[in-house]
Design a protein around this motif. Sequence first.
Motif, PDB file in Angstrom:
ATOM      1  N   UNK A  20      59.581  64.908 -23.709  1.00 12.27           N
ATOM      2  CA  UNK A  20      58.492  64.112 -24.284  1.00 12.27           C
ATOM      3  C   UNK A  20      58.266  64.408 -25.762  1.00 12.27           C
ATOM      4  N   UNK A  21      58.888  65.450 -26.281  1.00 14.40           N
ATOM      5  CA  UNK A  21      58.620  65.863 -27.665  1.00 14.40           C
ATOM      6  C   UNK A  21      58.835  64.741 -28.683  1.00 14.40           C
ATOM      7  N   UNK A  22      59.931  63.960 -28.620  1.00 16.57           N
ATOM      8  CA  UNK A  22      60.084  62.889 -29.623  1.00 16.57           C
ATOM      9  C   UNK A  22      58.963  61.844 -29.569  1.00 16.57           C
ATOM     10  N   UNK A  23      58.507  61.479 -28.371  1.00 18.46           N
ATOM     11  CA  UNK A  23      57.431  60.492 -28.260  1.00 18.46           C
ATOM     12  C   UNK A  23      56.106  61.062 -28.744  1.00 18.46           C
ATOM     13  N   UNK A  24      55.843  62.338 -28.455  1.00 15.34           N
ATOM     14  CA  UNK A  24      54.618  62.984 -28.948  1.00 15.34           C
ATOM     15  C   UNK A  24      54.659  63.055 -30.464  1.00 15.34           C
ATOM     16  N   UNK A  25      55.801  63.451 -31.010  1.00 17.15           N
ATOM     17  CA  UNK A  25      55.946  63.515 -32.468  1.00 17.15           C
ATOM     18  C   UNK A  25      55.689  62.146 -33.097  1.00 17.15           C
ATOM     19  N   UNK A  26      56.298  61.112 -32.540  1.00 15.39           N
ATOM     20  CA  UNK A  26      56.132  59.761 -33.095  1.00 15.39           C
ATOM     21  C   UNK A  26      54.672  59.318 -33.026  1.00 15.39           C
ATOM     22  N   UNK A  29      52.283  60.807 -35.677  1.00 16.79           N
ATOM     23  CA  UNK A  29      52.449  60.419 -37.072  1.00 16.79           C
ATOM     24  C   UNK A  29      51.361  59.443 -37.511  1.00 16.79           C
ATOM     25  N   UNK A  30      50.700  58.826 -36.553  1.00 15.02           N
ATOM     26  CA  UNK A  30      49.575  57.941 -36.857  1.00 15.02           C
ATOM     27  C   UNK A  30      48.453  58.794 -37.444  1.00 15.02           C
ATOM     28  N   UNK A  31      47.991  58.511 -38.658  1.00 17.85           N
ATOM     29  CA  UNK A  31      46.979  59.371 -39.282  1.00 17.85           C
ATOM     30  C   UNK A  31      45.658  59.444 -38.524  1.00 17.85           C
ATOM     31  N   UNK A  32      45.373  58.482 -37.649  1.00 19.01           N
ATOM     32  CA  UNK A  32      44.121  58.536 -36.890  1.00 19.01           C
ATOM     33  C   UNK A  32      44.104  59.684 -35.881  1.00 19.01           C
ATOM     34  N   UNK A  33      45.258  60.084 -35.364  1.00 17.06           N
ATOM     35  CA  UNK A  33      45.265  61.160 -34.361  1.00 17.06           C
ATOM     36  C   UNK A  33      44.878  62.497 -34.998  1.00 17.06           C
ATOM     37  N   UNK A  34      45.523  62.951 -36.074  1.00 17.04           N
ATOM     38  CA  UNK A  34      45.035  64.209 -36.667  1.00 17.04           C
ATOM     39  C   UNK A  34      43.659  64.073 -37.316  1.00 17.04           C
ATOM     40  N   UNK A  35      43.290  62.855 -37.717  1.00 15.43           N
ATOM     41  CA  UNK A  35      41.966  62.664 -38.320  1.00 15.43           C
ATOM     42  C   UNK A  35      40.851  62.947 -37.313  1.00 15.43           C
ATOM     43  N   UNK A  36      41.031  62.496 -36.075  1.00 19.81           N
ATOM     44  CA  UNK A  36      39.953  62.577 -35.094  1.00 19.81           C
ATOM     45  C   UNK A  36      40.172  63.634 -34.020  1.00 19.81           C
ATOM     46  N   UNK A  77      56.791  54.533 -20.601  1.00 17.40           N
ATOM     47  CA  UNK A  77      56.429  54.713 -22.008  1.00 17.40           C
ATOM     48  C   UNK A  77      55.219  55.634 -22.113  1.00 17.40           C
ATOM     49  N   UNK A  78      55.252  56.557 -23.078  1.00 19.14           N
ATOM     50  CA  UNK A  78      54.128  57.460 -23.295  1.00 19.14           C
ATOM     51  C   UNK A  78      52.978  56.687 -23.928  1.00 19.14           C
ATOM     52  N   UNK A  79      51.883  56.586 -23.182  1.00 23.74           N
ATOM     53  CA  UNK A  79      50.671  55.918 -23.653  1.00 23.74           C
ATOM     54  C   UNK A  79      49.847  56.893 -24.483  1.00 23.74           C
ATOM     55  N   UNK A 102      44.074  61.444 -26.512  1.00 20.56           N
ATOM     56  CA  UNK A 102      44.492  60.629 -27.643  1.00 20.56           C
ATOM     57  C   UNK A 102      45.424  59.551 -27.112  1.00 20.56           C
ATOM     58  N   UNK A 103      45.517  58.457 -27.856  1.00 16.90           N
ATOM     59  CA  UNK A 103      46.314  57.312 -27.425  1.00 16.90           C
ATOM     60  C   UNK A 103      47.267  56.904 -28.541  1.00 16.90           C
ATOM     61  N   UNK A 104      48.513  56.665 -28.177  1.00 12.37           N
ATOM     62  CA  UNK A 104      49.481  56.169 -29.153  1.00 12.37           C
ATOM     63  C   UNK A 104      49.006  54.813 -29.675  1.00 12.37           C
ATOM     64  N   UNK A 105      49.147  54.612 -30.963  1.00 11.77           N
ATOM     65  CA  UNK A 105      48.598  53.429 -31.637  1.00 11.77           C
ATOM     66  C   UNK A 105      48.997  52.117 -30.948  1.00 11.77           C
ATOM     67  N   UNK A 106      50.253  52.002 -30.565  1.00 19.49           N
ATOM     68  CA  UNK A 106      50.737  50.741 -29.988  1.00 19.49           C
ATOM     69  C   UNK A 106      50.188  50.458 -28.589  1.00 19.49           C
ATOM     70  N   UNK A 107      49.504  51.434 -27.989  1.00 18.74           N
ATOM     71  CA  UNK A 107      48.949  51.242 -26.645  1.00 18.74           C
ATOM     72  C   UNK A 107      47.427  51.162 -26.631  1.00 18.74           C
ATOM     73  N   UNK A 108      46.805  51.186 -27.796  1.00 20.04           N
ATOM     74  CA  UNK A 108      45.341  51.119 -27.849  1.00 20.04           C
ATOM     75  C   UNK A 108      44.842  49.716 -27.514  1.00 20.04           C
ATOM     76  N   UNK A 109      43.615  49.668 -27.001  1.00 19.39           N
ATOM     77  CA  UNK A 109      42.977  48.390 -26.722  1.00 19.39           C
ATOM     78  C   UNK A 109      43.387  47.746 -25.415  1.00 19.39           C
ATOM     79  N   UNK A 110      44.084  48.464 -24.558  1.00 15.56           N
ATOM     80  CA  UNK A 110      44.540  47.915 -23.272  1.00 15.56           C
ATOM     81  C   UNK A 110      43.845  48.558 -22.076  1.00 15.56           C
ATOM     82  N   UNK A 111      42.949  49.508 -22.337  1.00 18.63           N
ATOM     83  CA  UNK A 111      42.238  50.167 -21.250  1.00 18.63           C
ATOM     84  C   UNK A 111      42.988  51.313 -20.599  1.00 18.63           C
TER      85      UNK A 111
END
Length: 196
Positions: A20-26, A29-36, A77-79, A102-111
């Motif tokens: 899972x490391x590559x998906x967690x790393x990817x 990279x979204x700045x919102x995850x380390x921000x919050x 897919x890692x959500x 935390x939620x990967x950016x591409x999976x947000x807003x889907x519940x």
Amino acid sequence: MEPITLTSERLVLRPFEPSDAPAVYAACQDPDIPRWTNVPSPYTRDHAADFVGRICSEGWRDDMTYNFAAVTKDGGALVGAVGLVRLADLRGPERQAELGYWTAKEHRGRGYTAEAGRALVDWAFTELGVERMEWYAEAGNVGSRAVALKIGFRMEGTLRAKIPHEGTRRDAWIGSLLPSDWGLPSVAPYLPGPQA
């Protein structure tokens, strides 16, 4: 505790694996995850490998933190990540834990995150005997708050200077969820105090 796997309607919540490391790393990279959240910034491949390979397994082994990879049933897919941190000995009288996610950016807003959170809270209440689940996030994190509300948390207020962040202290919103909020029993009965 031995790691377990949980399922919900659309997701499998399973222990993180080294793969899972590559998906967690990817995702991180979204700045919102380390921000919050408290993930390091900048987030490196070494951070991801350490998280999935050491931190998560030590949490389960030490019976203190239970991190799950939330993956889709229809493709894996890692959500995102969802986890519990024990705030007190679950065998003792306090029986408290904290929910984080935390939620990967591409999976947000889907519940997905609320769905994963509900599955994890249900496990905590019915299998671990948690009697108070807490959630907190930096004041202003409206996305995390919206997820907490969808899960069923009741907002309790603001904790001043709760979160250290980049050399400052930030306020946090806090909420709680009790088994009785979901019609579930508790070992210790709840006796509410007078309302202010």
